[in-house]
Design a protein around this motif. Structure first.
Motif, PDB file in Angstrom:
ATOM      1  N   ASN A  94      -5.948  -2.076  -2.310  1.00  0.00           N
ATOM      2  CA  ASN A  94      -5.479  -3.377  -1.830  1.00  0.00           C
ATOM      3  C   ASN A  94      -6.604  -4.400  -1.789  1.00  0.00           C
ATOM      4  OD1 ASN A  94      -6.794  -2.560   0.539  1.00  0.00           O
ATOM      5  ND2 ASN A  94      -5.227  -3.428   1.869  1.00  0.00           N
ATOM      6  N   VAL A  95      -7.689  -4.106  -2.485  1.00  0.00           N
ATOM      7  CA  VAL A  95      -8.783  -5.044  -2.693  1.00  0.00           C
ATOM      8  C   VAL A  95      -8.908  -5.214  -4.205  1.00  0.00           C
ATOM      9  CG1 VAL A  95     -11.249  -5.466  -2.410  1.00  0.00           C
ATOM     10  CG2 VAL A  95      -9.969  -4.301  -0.583  1.00  0.00           C
ATOM     11  N   GLU A  96      -8.541  -6.389  -4.704  1.00  0.00           N
ATOM     12  CA  GLU A  96      -8.489  -6.603  -6.150  1.00  0.00           C
ATOM     13  C   GLU A  96      -7.781  -5.425  -6.827  1.00  0.00           C
ATOM     14  OE1 GLU A  96     -12.047  -8.383  -8.169  1.00  0.00           O
ATOM     15  OE2 GLU A  96     -13.002  -7.774  -6.282  1.00  0.00           O
TER      16      GLU A  96
ATOM     17  N   GLU B 118       4.118  -1.762  -5.343  1.00  0.00           N
ATOM     18  CA  GLU B 118       3.442  -2.523  -4.290  1.00  0.00           C
ATOM     19  C   GLU B 118       4.054  -2.090  -2.978  1.00  0.00           C
ATOM     20  OE1 GLU B 118       2.519  -7.132  -2.933  1.00  0.00           O
ATOM     21  OE2 GLU B 118       3.401  -6.739  -4.905  1.00  0.00           O
TER      22      GLU B 118
ATOM     23  N   GLU C  91       3.510  -2.221   1.571  1.00  0.00           N
ATOM     24  CA  GLU C  91       2.808  -2.715   2.749  1.00  0.00           C
ATOM     25  C   GLU C  91       1.885  -1.611   3.248  1.00  0.00           C
ATOM     26  OE1 GLU C  91       6.307  -3.550   5.023  1.00  0.00           O
ATOM     27  OE2 GLU C  91       6.443  -5.596   4.259  1.00  0.00           O
TER      28      GLU C  91
ATOM     29  N   SER D 171      -2.227  -2.733  10.283  1.00  0.00           N
ATOM     30  CA  SER D 171      -1.664  -4.023   9.917  1.00  0.00           C
ATOM     31  C   SER D 171      -2.777  -4.930   9.430  1.00  0.00           C
ATOM     32  CB  SER D 171      -0.938  -4.656  11.115  1.00  0.00           C
ATOM     33  OG  SER D 171      -1.844  -4.824  12.172  1.00  0.00           O
TER      34      SER D 171
ATOM     35  N   GLY E  52      -4.527  -7.342   6.223  1.00  0.00           N
ATOM     36  CA  GLY E  52      -4.951  -7.040   4.861  1.00  0.00           C
ATOM     37  C   GLY E  52      -3.835  -7.288   3.876  1.00  0.00           C
ATOM     38  N   HIS E  53      -4.126  -7.066   2.642  1.00  0.00           N
ATOM     39  CA  HIS E  53      -3.170  -7.290   1.560  1.00  0.00           C
ATOM     40  C   HIS E  53      -2.352  -6.034   1.309  1.00  0.00           C
ATOM     41  CE1 HIS E  53      -5.097 -11.099   0.658  1.00  0.00           C
ATOM     42  NE2 HIS E  53      -6.269 -10.476   0.703  1.00  0.00           N
ATOM     43  N   ASN E  54      -1.242  -6.211   0.611  1.00  0.00           N
ATOM     44  CA  ASN E  54      -0.430  -5.066   0.213  1.00  0.00           C
ATOM     45  C   ASN E  54      -1.204  -4.183  -0.769  1.00  0.00           C
ATOM     46  OD1 ASN E  54       1.694  -5.923   1.767  1.00  0.00           O
ATOM     47  ND2 ASN E  54       2.851  -6.782   0.063  1.00  0.00           N
TER      48      ASN E  54
ATOM     49  N   TYR F  41      -1.330  -1.585  -4.125  1.00  0.00           N
ATOM     50  CA  TYR F  41      -0.732  -1.112  -5.361  1.00  0.00           C
ATOM     51  C   TYR F  41      -0.929   0.398  -5.359  1.00  0.00           C
ATOM     52  CZ  TYR F  41       0.098  -5.540  -7.815  1.00  0.00           C
ATOM     53  OH  TYR F  41       0.584  -6.756  -8.214  1.00  0.00           O
TER      54      TYR F  41
ATOM     55  N   PRO G   3      -8.405  -1.505   4.665  1.00  0.00           N
ATOM     56  CA  PRO G   3      -8.368  -1.944   3.269  1.00  0.00           C
ATOM     57  C   PRO G   3      -9.353  -1.135   2.432  1.00  0.00           C
ATOM     58  CG  PRO G   3      -8.472  -3.829   4.738  1.00  0.00           C
ATOM     59  CD  PRO G   3      -8.715  -2.606   5.582  1.00  0.00           C
TER      60      PRO G   3
END
Length: 181
Positions: free
Chosen positions: A11-13, A39, A41, A46, A48-50, A52, A89
């Motif tokens: 979920n980092v780049e 993708e 959650e 909680s 941070g980004h979703n 992959y 993350p």
């Protein structure tokens, strides 16, 4: 040779890191069977980004400890710090799911990985990629495990993804026998 399955997450780049990991897997193990990319959650924290997530299968004669060491080395190579908290993350997470039909703690590694039956972001791509393969511990097909899985609050959805000249579609898993780059 054993069929090995691994789950990949980032979920980092995530596009960049998943592509780099697929490159490393292909360069090391050759032909890859790749699930759709999902993708989702974050689970367990909680913010941070979703993420992959996807599952990759390949043949290998490496031992579980060699596979684990390879995975952890690739994670560090692409930015994961060894002391990263479990629920946080991450640039890249590579989890060894199965090695053939090995069960129990093998070389200090729990096989099959418990997350297979606990997390939708592992089980759904695994069930779609290898529907008739059987979970080594319970001897139930992944398709059946997925059909009986309760999502609860977990949410995930397929995304289109490219890797080199390979199109990993929302609609189907892929087998790549030559480099996608």
């Amino acid at each position: 040779m054993s069929l090995v399955t691994v789950s990949l997450g980032s979920n980092v780049e995530p596009v960049r890191h998943i592509r780099l990991c697929l490159d490393a897997l292909f360069d090391t193990f050759g032909a890859l069977h790749i699930s759709r990319v999902f993708e989702s959650e974050p689970v367990g924290f909680s913010g941070g980004h979703n993420f992959y997530n996807l599952v990759v299968a390949f043949e290998s004669d490496r031992s579980p400890s060699e596979l684990q060491a390879w995975a952890k080395g690739v994670e560090v190579l692409y930015g994961r710090k060894p002391d990263t908290p479990r629920y946080s993350p991450r640039a890249l997470d590579i989890d060894l799911l199965t090695v053939g039909d090995l069960c129990g703690v093998v070389e200090g590694i729990e096989l099959p990985r418990g997350e297979i039956t606990q997390n939708a972001f592992v089980l759904q791509p695994l069930a779609e990629l290898l529907p008739e393969e059987r979970h080594p511990a319970c001897n139930t097909s992944y398709a059946t495990l997925w059909a009986n899985f309760s999502l609860g609050s977990q949410r995930l959805w397929p995304v289109d993804f490219t890797w080199g000249n390979a199109w990993l579609s929302r609609a189907e898993a892929t087998t790549l026998k030559t480099s996608a780059r």
